[in-house]
Design a protein around this motif. Structure first.
Motif, PDB file in Angstrom:
ATOM      1  N   LEU A   1     -72.142  52.317  13.343  1.00 23.34           N
ATOM      2  CA  LEU A   1     -73.328  52.949  13.925  1.00 23.34           C
ATOM      3  C   LEU A   1     -73.015  53.542  15.295  1.00 23.34           C
ATOM      4  O   LEU A   1     -73.438  54.656  15.616  1.00 23.34           O
ATOM      5  N   ARG A   2     -72.284  52.797  16.107  1.00 24.63           N
ATOM      6  CA  ARG A   2     -71.902  53.301  17.437  1.00 24.63           C
ATOM      7  C   ARG A   2     -71.010  54.541  17.308  1.00 24.63           C
ATOM      8  O   ARG A   2     -71.162  55.517  18.041  1.00 24.63           O
ATOM      9  N   GLN A   3     -70.077  54.488  16.352  1.00 21.41           N
ATOM     10  CA  GLN A   3     -69.173  55.624  16.139  1.00 21.41           C
ATOM     11  C   GLN A   3     -69.968  56.866  15.734  1.00 21.41           C
ATOM     12  O   GLN A   3     -69.731  57.960  16.269  1.00 21.41           O
ATOM     13  N   ILE A   4     -70.913  56.714  14.835  1.00 17.81           N
ATOM     14  CA  ILE A   4     -71.728  57.849  14.386  1.00 17.81           C
ATOM     15  C   ILE A   4     -72.595  58.364  15.530  1.00 17.81           C
ATOM     16  O   ILE A   4     -72.747  59.584  15.705  1.00 17.81           O
ATOM     17  N   GLU A   5     -73.133  57.463  16.346  1.00 16.24           N
ATOM     18  CA  GLU A   5     -73.934  57.892  17.499  1.00 16.24           C
ATOM     19  C   GLU A   5     -73.106  58.711  18.475  1.00 16.24           C
ATOM     20  O   GLU A   5     -73.573  59.722  19.005  1.00 16.24           O
ATOM     21  N   VAL A   6     -71.865  58.290  18.710  1.00 14.51           N
ATOM     22  CA  VAL A   6     -70.986  59.027  19.630  1.00 14.51           C
ATOM     23  C   VAL A   6     -70.682  60.410  19.079  1.00 14.51           C
ATOM     24  O   VAL A   6     -70.709  61.412  19.803  1.00 14.51           O
ATOM     25  N   GLU A   7     -70.391  60.480  17.788  1.00 13.21           N
ATOM     26  CA  GLU A   7     -70.072  61.776  17.182  1.00 13.21           C
ATOM     27  C   GLU A   7     -71.267  62.712  17.188  1.00 13.21           C
ATOM     28  O   GLU A   7     -71.110  63.913  17.434  1.00 13.21           O
ATOM     29  N   THR A   8     -72.462  62.188  16.929  1.00 13.75           N
ATOM     30  CA  THR A   8     -73.643  63.052  16.964  1.00 13.75           C
ATOM     31  C   THR A   8     -73.975  63.482  18.393  1.00 13.75           C
ATOM     32  O   THR A   8     -74.468  64.586  18.601  1.00 13.75           O
ATOM     33  N   ALA A   9     -73.696  62.620  19.356  1.00 14.64           N
ATOM     34  CA  ALA A   9     -73.933  62.990  20.755  1.00 14.64           C
ATOM     35  C   ALA A   9     -72.975  64.082  21.207  1.00 14.64           C
ATOM     36  O   ALA A   9     -73.310  64.881  22.088  1.00 14.64           O
ATOM     37  N   SER A  10     -71.785  64.130  20.604  1.00 11.91           N
ATOM     38  CA  SER A  10     -70.820  65.160  20.982  1.00 11.91           C
ATOM     39  C   SER A  10     -71.010  66.447  20.200  1.00 11.91           C
ATOM     40  O   SER A  10     -70.197  67.361  20.319  1.00 11.91           O
ATOM     41  N   GLY A  11     -72.071  66.539  19.386  1.00 14.36           N
ATOM     42  CA  GLY A  11     -72.399  67.811  18.753  1.00 14.36           C
ATOM     43  C   GLY A  11     -72.268  67.850  17.245  1.00 14.36           C
ATOM     44  O   GLY A  11     -72.641  68.845  16.630  1.00 14.36           O
ATOM     45  N   ALA A  12     -71.742  66.831  16.624  1.00 16.34           N
ATOM     46  CA  ALA A  12     -71.604  66.828  15.167  1.00 16.34           C
ATOM     47  C   ALA A  12     -72.952  66.504  14.523  1.00 16.34           C
ATOM     48  O   ALA A  12     -73.796  65.849  15.124  1.00 16.34           O
ATOM     49  N   SER A  13     -73.138  66.994  13.316  1.00 16.23           N
ATOM     50  CA  SER A  13     -74.375  66.661  12.599  1.00 16.23           C
ATOM     51  C   SER A  13     -74.258  65.241  12.052  1.00 16.23           C
ATOM     52  O   SER A  13     -73.169  64.672  11.965  1.00 16.23           O
ATOM     53  N   VAL A  14     -75.384  64.679  11.670  1.00 15.25           N
ATOM     54  CA  VAL A  14     -75.392  63.323  11.130  1.00 15.25           C
ATOM     55  C   VAL A  14     -74.586  63.265   9.842  1.00 15.25           C
ATOM     56  O   VAL A  14     -73.822  62.322   9.612  1.00 15.25           O
ATOM     57  N   ALA A  15     -74.707  64.285   9.008  1.00 11.11           N
ATOM     58  CA  ALA A  15     -73.974  64.311   7.741  1.00 11.11           C
ATOM     59  C   ALA A  15     -72.464  64.315   7.975  1.00 11.11           C
ATOM     60  O   ALA A  15     -71.720  63.590   7.303  1.00 11.11           O
ATOM     61  N   GLU A  16     -72.006  65.113   8.939  1.00 10.24           N
ATOM     62  CA  GLU A  16     -70.574  65.171   9.249  1.00 10.24           C
ATOM     63  C   GLU A  16     -70.077  63.839   9.817  1.00 10.24           C
ATOM     64  O   GLU A  16     -69.006  63.361   9.452  1.00 10.24           O
ATOM     65  N   ALA A  17     -70.863  63.256  10.713  1.00  5.53           N
ATOM     66  CA  ALA A  17     -70.470  61.983  11.320  1.00  5.53           C
ATOM     67  C   ALA A  17     -70.426  60.879  10.269  1.00  5.53           C
ATOM     68  O   ALA A  17     -69.512  60.046  10.272  1.00  5.53           O
ATOM     69  N   CYS A  18     -71.388  60.874   9.355  1.00  2.47           N
ATOM     70  CA  CYS A  18     -71.391  59.865   8.287  1.00  2.47           C
ATOM     71  C   CYS A  18     -70.200  60.064   7.360  1.00  2.47           C
ATOM     72  O   CYS A  18     -69.582  59.086   6.920  1.00  2.47           O
ATOM     73  N   ARG A  19     -69.896  61.308   7.047  1.00  4.47           N
ATOM     74  CA  ARG A  19     -68.754  61.592   6.177  1.00  4.47           C
ATOM     75  C   ARG A  19     -67.451  61.119   6.808  1.00  4.47           C
ATOM     76  O   ARG A  19     -66.604  60.533   6.142  1.00  4.47           O
TER      77      ARG A  19
END
Length: 95
Positions: A15-33
């Motif tokens: 969850l923390r990893q996905i939050e960091v990726e979405t904060a840096s501009g990635a979409s939720v789908a990309e971060a989850c993938r």
């Protein structure tokens, strides 16, 4: 029942990893993938564990175990009470 693939600590880390990726501009789908989970899994985890740290997750698990133990105790006592009540009704004089 399906085997759990991730422990609770792993879920918090992902969850923390996905939050960091979405904060840096990635979409939720990309971060989850990139984390290897589906969107639905992410949203379910976020609903259950959102805002928790590892210590809170451990505490939640302890409380769930204690709650389960107390429920078993209450059900056993309720059963004992019903048995005693039935035997008392049976032993009462019928007059």
């Amino acid at each position: 029942m399906a085997r759990k693939r991730f422990s609770d600590e792993d879920v918090i880390r992902l969850l923390r990893q996905i939050e960091v990726e979405t904060a840096s501009g990635a979409s939720v789908a990309e971060a989850c993938r990139s984390a290897g989970v589906s969107d639905a899994t992410y949203y379910g985890w976020r609903k259950k564990f959102g805002g928790m740290g590892p210590s809170k997750v451990r505490r939640m698990k302890e409380l769930e175990k204690e709650n389960q133990r107390l429920r078993k105790a209450v059900s056993a006592l309720t059963l004992d009470k019903l048995i005693l009540k039935e035997s008392l009704d049976y032993l009462k004089p019928k007059a």
